[in-house]
Design an enzyme around this catalytic site. Structure first.
Site, PDB file in Angstrom:
ATOM      1  N   GLU A 299      10.520 -40.570 -44.593  1.00 43.00           N
ATOM      2  CA  GLU A 299       9.357 -40.871 -45.447  1.00 43.00           C
ATOM      3  C   GLU A 299       8.049 -40.633 -44.684  1.00 43.00           C
ATOM      4  O   GLU A 299       7.108 -40.041 -45.216  1.00 43.00           O
ATOM      5  CB  GLU A 299       9.464 -42.332 -45.923  1.00 43.00           C
ATOM      6  CG  GLU A 299       8.158 -43.034 -46.238  1.00 43.00           C
ATOM      7  CD  GLU A 299       7.738 -42.929 -47.687  1.00 43.00           C
ATOM      8  OE1 GLU A 299       8.026 -41.891 -48.312  1.00 43.00           O
ATOM      9  OE2 GLU A 299       7.113 -43.877 -48.170  1.00 43.00           O
TER      10      GLU A 299
ATOM     11  N   THR B 187      -0.918 -39.708 -51.707  1.00 45.31           N
ATOM     12  CA  THR B 187      -0.926 -41.018 -51.050  1.00 45.31           C
ATOM     13  C   THR B 187      -1.957 -41.055 -49.923  1.00 45.31           C
ATOM     14  O   THR B 187      -2.671 -42.050 -49.747  1.00 45.31           O
ATOM     15  CB  THR B 187       0.484 -41.328 -50.491  1.00 45.31           C
ATOM     16  OG1 THR B 187       1.409 -41.281 -51.571  1.00 45.31           O
ATOM     17  CG2 THR B 187       0.545 -42.692 -49.841  1.00 45.31           C
TER      18      THR B 187
END
Ligand code: HSE
Length: 314
Positions: A136, A189
């Protein structure tokens, strides 16, 4: 007797709602759908390879070193001293990028979990957390487990420390439902993190701590009133709402439909409404969707209980 490792494994890794309003980077939960699928199989060719990716519009690299699922799987194989083992992976993306649904986390979790299962489950789900985290982090450059941990473990997960990966599973009240609505825009993000302030006034920090504590107590005690009073984010939401068209109109519509609370899912643009009962969640989802449709902004509604299972073999 331990069963023989399978030749091929297909896993499903669910979408997740991170932050849950007042738990920036430290709270998240899994939902039933959407989610990503990863297939792994043994190969006679030594080493780890990604052979196929679908559903990504050609955006994701096949090079495992630059792919979230690949990084997670490779990290795990290297840790186990098995990087020469012949393993092939297919990745089937079933949720959009930059959606606030934990898309990259789902791929990373699926990658680590699928390989671990294929080779006979040497590690527990919890032990896979650092490997999924590495995957991630390779996508968004930040180190936060609020998507990865609930995707892996299922349920609601509180992260006391992202550095130490000290996590605790929080029970979900039986009748807690969520409506997640994804408006068709992309928010990176990285951008959504950069617009947040580096320093927080003490008054805001105190409010946020109070709300986070209240939300955790409310969940544990199945106190829907306390949950409702606690779902407020005074830190990220006021800054990030600007990235989501008609955010406050959607919030008013969800609350008028009877939601316990409403906020941004992860870094957005998806939003979520926590609700007591399925009927209210469906009503809230429709109300939010109507606001986005009027923008006009195509959108998808996902209504779900808290998914207790997390990633699993299908
Ligand atoms: N906690 C993270 C954020 C989730 O809000 O930036 C994004 O994936």
């Amino acid at each position: 007797m331990k069963s023989q490792p399978a030749h091929e494994i297909r896993v499903f890794a669910p979408a997740t709602v991170a932050n849950v309003a007042c738990g920036y980077d430290v709270l998240g939960f899994a939902i039933d759908a959407p989610g990503d699928e990863v297939v792994v199989r043994h190969s006679d060719i030594p080493g780890f390879r990604i052979t196929q990716i679908t559903g990504d519009d050609g955006k994701l690299p096949l090079d495992p070193e630059h792919n979230t699922a690949g990084v997670a799987a490779l990290d795990l194989l290297r840790h186990l001293g098995m990087s020469d083992r012949g393993v092939e992976m297919e990745i089937h993306k079933k949720m959009p990028f930059g959606s606030g649904l934990g898309s990259s986390a789902a791929s990373a979790v699926a990658g680590a979990f699928a390989v671990n299962t294929l080779i006979g489950e040497p590690l527990t789900k919890l032990q896979l957390l650092p490997f999924a985290m590495a995957g991630e982090a390779s996508a968004d450059g930040a180190w936060h487990a609020d998507n990865v941990a609930p995707c892996l473990l299922g349920g609601i997960v509180f992260i006391r420390s992202n550095d130490e990966l000290d996590v605790a599973c929080i029970p979900a009240p039986a009748n807690l439902w969520v409506a997640v609505v994804h408006p068709d825009i992309e928010i990176l993000t990285k951008v959504a993190r950069e617009i947040l302030p580096r320093d927080i006034p003490l008054i805001n920090a105190t409010q946020q701590i109070g709300n986070l504590g209240g939300l955790l107590c409310g969940l544990i005690q199945e106190d829907y009133g306390l949950i409702s009073r606690s779902i407020h984010d005074v830190i990220a939401e006021p800054r990030r709402q600007k990235l989501i068209p008609d955010f406050y109109r959607a919030k008013r519509a969800a609350m008028a439909a009877g939601a316990l609370g409403f906020s941004i899912s992860g870094a957005g643009p998806s939003v979520f409404a926590l609700c007591e009962g399925e009927a209210t969640a469906r009503k809230a989802g429709e109300a939010i969707s109507k606001v986005f449709s009027a923008v006009p902004l195509p959108n998808q509604i996902y209504v779900s209980r808290i998914n207790p299972r997390g990633v699993h073999v299908i």
